[in-house]
Design a protein around this motif. Structure first.
Motif, PDB file in Angstrom:
ATOM      1  N   ASN A   1     -20.372  26.849  35.837  1.00  0.00           N
ATOM      2  CA  ASN A   1     -20.456  27.148  37.137  1.00  0.00           C
ATOM      3  C   ASN A   1     -21.161  28.773  36.820  1.00  0.00           C
ATOM      4  O   ASN A   1     -20.650  29.304  36.125  1.00  0.00           O
ATOM      5  CB  ASN A   1     -19.229  26.843  37.908  1.00  0.00           C
ATOM      6  N   ALA A   2     -21.874  28.678  38.316  1.00  0.00           N
ATOM      7  CA  ALA A   2     -22.481  30.213  38.351  1.00  0.00           C
ATOM      8  C   ALA A   2     -21.275  31.367  38.349  1.00  0.00           C
ATOM      9  O   ALA A   2     -21.790  32.336  37.697  1.00  0.00           O
ATOM     10  CB  ALA A   2     -23.162  30.128  39.540  1.00  0.00           C
TER      11      ALA A   2
ATOM     12  N   MET B   1     -20.269  31.844  34.561  1.00  0.00           N
ATOM     13  CA  MET B   1     -21.438  32.543  33.894  1.00  0.00           C
ATOM     14  C   MET B   1     -21.716  33.777  34.200  1.00  0.00           C
ATOM     15  O   MET B   1     -22.128  34.724  33.360  1.00  0.00           O
ATOM     16  CB  MET B   1     -22.725  31.612  34.112  1.00  0.00           C
ATOM     17  N   TYR B   2     -21.566  34.268  35.454  1.00  0.00           N
ATOM     18  CA  TYR B   2     -21.840  35.611  35.871  1.00  0.00           C
ATOM     19  C   TYR B   2     -20.612  36.580  35.264  1.00  0.00           C
ATOM     20  O   TYR B   2     -20.624  37.689  34.778  1.00  0.00           O
ATOM     21  CB  TYR B   2     -21.751  35.788  37.375  1.00  0.00           C
TER      22      TYR B   2
ATOM     23  N   LEU C   1     -20.389  34.023  44.497  1.00  0.00           N
ATOM     24  CA  LEU C   1     -20.329  32.990  43.497  1.00  0.00           C
ATOM     25  C   LEU C   1     -19.024  32.038  43.473  1.00  0.00           C
ATOM     26  O   LEU C   1     -19.317  30.994  43.233  1.00  0.00           O
ATOM     27  CB  LEU C   1     -20.858  33.418  42.113  1.00  0.00           C
TER      28      LEU C   1
ATOM     29  N   SER D   1     -18.910  28.413  43.960  1.00  0.00           N
ATOM     30  CA  SER D   1     -18.915  27.519  43.023  1.00  0.00           C
ATOM     31  C   SER D   1     -17.572  26.668  43.404  1.00  0.00           C
ATOM     32  O   SER D   1     -17.333  25.508  42.940  1.00  0.00           O
ATOM     33  CB  SER D   1     -18.489  28.343  41.730  1.00  0.00           C
TER      34      SER D   1
ATOM     35  N   TYR E   1     -27.155  28.384  29.547  1.00  0.00           N
ATOM     36  CA  TYR E   1     -28.199  29.469  29.943  1.00  0.00           C
ATOM     37  C   TYR E   1     -29.556  28.972  30.141  1.00  0.00           C
ATOM     38  O   TYR E   1     -30.313  29.086  31.082  1.00  0.00           O
ATOM     39  CB  TYR E   1     -28.121  30.714  29.068  1.00  0.00           C
TER      40      TYR E   1
ATOM     41  N   GLN F   1     -29.798  26.399  32.897  1.00  0.00           N
ATOM     42  CA  GLN F   1     -30.147  27.016  34.426  1.00  0.00           C
ATOM     43  C   GLN F   1     -31.747  27.753  34.227  1.00  0.00           C
ATOM     44  O   GLN F   1     -31.841  28.188  35.427  1.00  0.00           O
ATOM     45  CB  GLN F   1     -29.088  27.870  34.496  1.00  0.00           C
ATOM     46  N   ASN F   2     -32.122  28.099  33.262  1.00  0.00           N
ATOM     47  CA  ASN F   2     -33.387  28.866  33.419  1.00  0.00           C
ATOM     48  C   ASN F   2     -34.483  28.529  32.500  1.00  0.00           C
ATOM     49  O   ASN F   2     -35.464  29.343  32.453  1.00  0.00           O
ATOM     50  CB  ASN F   2     -32.965  30.496  32.745  1.00  0.00           C
TER      51      ASN F   2
END
Length: 302
Positions: free
Chosen positions: A50-51, A54-55, A143, A147, A201, A204-205
């Motif tokens: 989840n974001a 990851m952050y 976030l 999330s 990563y 998501q990107n």
């Protein structure tokens, strides 16, 4: 791929979507990569994707603190081998089911995220961000709110199923443990964490241009180390892996839309449509135009 492994993966994906939960398998002993098919099937579930997580883990210090949670859970299960409910140091609540083989805890299935402790969660987020020069508390809270959405299934219904999956994974370990050097895997277990975070990563990107240096920076390791891990585990270099993710994403556009091949290529991260067609053909055995013709969904017109 072993159909039983894929069925487990399919159910986990179904449960995440149907019940609005997050499932993460923590491999304490490094047994999953021993079987390549099992590794491929469970790869999407080997990290908290989840974001918010990851952050938080973009900070190297916090990232390593997250890794120490594995040791704490292992110590707890030595005393009590039952599923328990807890909150991590960053404020997310989840149920943790042990994967037990004989006298050893070889991993856990983490099921989240559950609420009811908002004030305590926000306090932990504040504490985590106060330790970091990189993390913004405002962004972390945003976030966290994004999330966290309440699950649509009760723990009383979900937990027995996860305990059955844990038992199946334990039985799977029985089939490979004779060839599994647990001491060696423990020494290199950080590879599993790096790989799972790198894969997420990329997922998501992938529509952006991903540099190996950026990927290594996110995973807090050197470019050479992360490149070595990809070759060792996926048998391809990082750029080839990224291209595979992009091609997989493009298949839905090919069969479910009227978008041109060139625009699809650009939308999934390829700068050159001709290069996209070559890569697609190499991976799928047919060019994207032929794939679209064969598998176009009913109701989509040329």
């Amino acid at each position: 791929m072993n159909c039983h492994y894929q069925k487990i993966a399919n159910y986990l994906a179904f449960a995440e979507k149907e019940y609005n939960i997050s499932i993460c398998i923590k491999d304490y002993s490094g047994f999953i990569p021993v079987n390549r098919e099992l590794d491929e099937a469970l790869q999407p579930f080997l990290t908290h994707a989840n974001a918010f997580c990851m952050y938080i883990k973009s900070d190297r210090h916090i990232y390593h603190k997250c890794l120490t949670m594995i040791r704490k859970m292992n110590n707890r299960f030595r005393k009590d081998r039952c599923t328990f409910f807890g909150m991590c140091h960053a404020g997310l609540c989840e149920y943790v089911t042990p994967i037990i083989n004989g006298d050893f805890i070889i991993g856990t299935i983490n099921i989240g995220f559950f609420g009811g402790y908002d004030a305590l969660a926000l306090n932990r987020i504040h504490h985590v961000c106060a330790q970091s020069e990189l993390l913004s508390e405002e962004e972390a809270v945003r976030l966290y709110r994004k999330s966290f959405t309440p699950p649509t299934i009760s723990p009383e219904v979900l937990i027995p199923t996860m305990e059955l999956i844990a038992e199946y994974l334990s039985m799977t370990y029985d089939t490979i443990k004779d060839t599994h050097d647990a001491s060696m895997r423990r020494r290199s277990s950080n590879e599993d964490t790096i790989l799972s975070h790198a894969s997420e990563y990329i997922r998501q990107n992938f529509t952006e241009q991903i540099r190996v240096s950026e990927l290594a920076g996110f995973c807090h390791c050197s470019e050479s180390h992360i490149s070595h891990i990809f070759r060792k585990r996926f048998h391809v270099n990082i750029n080839s892996y990224i291209n595979k993710v992009r091609v997989e994403a493009s298949k839905d556009f090919l069969v479910g839309s009227q978008t041109s091949i060139a625009d699809i290529a650009l939308s999934v991260g390829f700068c050159d449509p001709n290069y996209y067609s070559r890569v697609f053909t190499q991976l799928m055995g047919i060019p994207p135009t032929e794939y679209r013709r064969r598998f176009r969904k009913q109701g989509v017109q040329d």
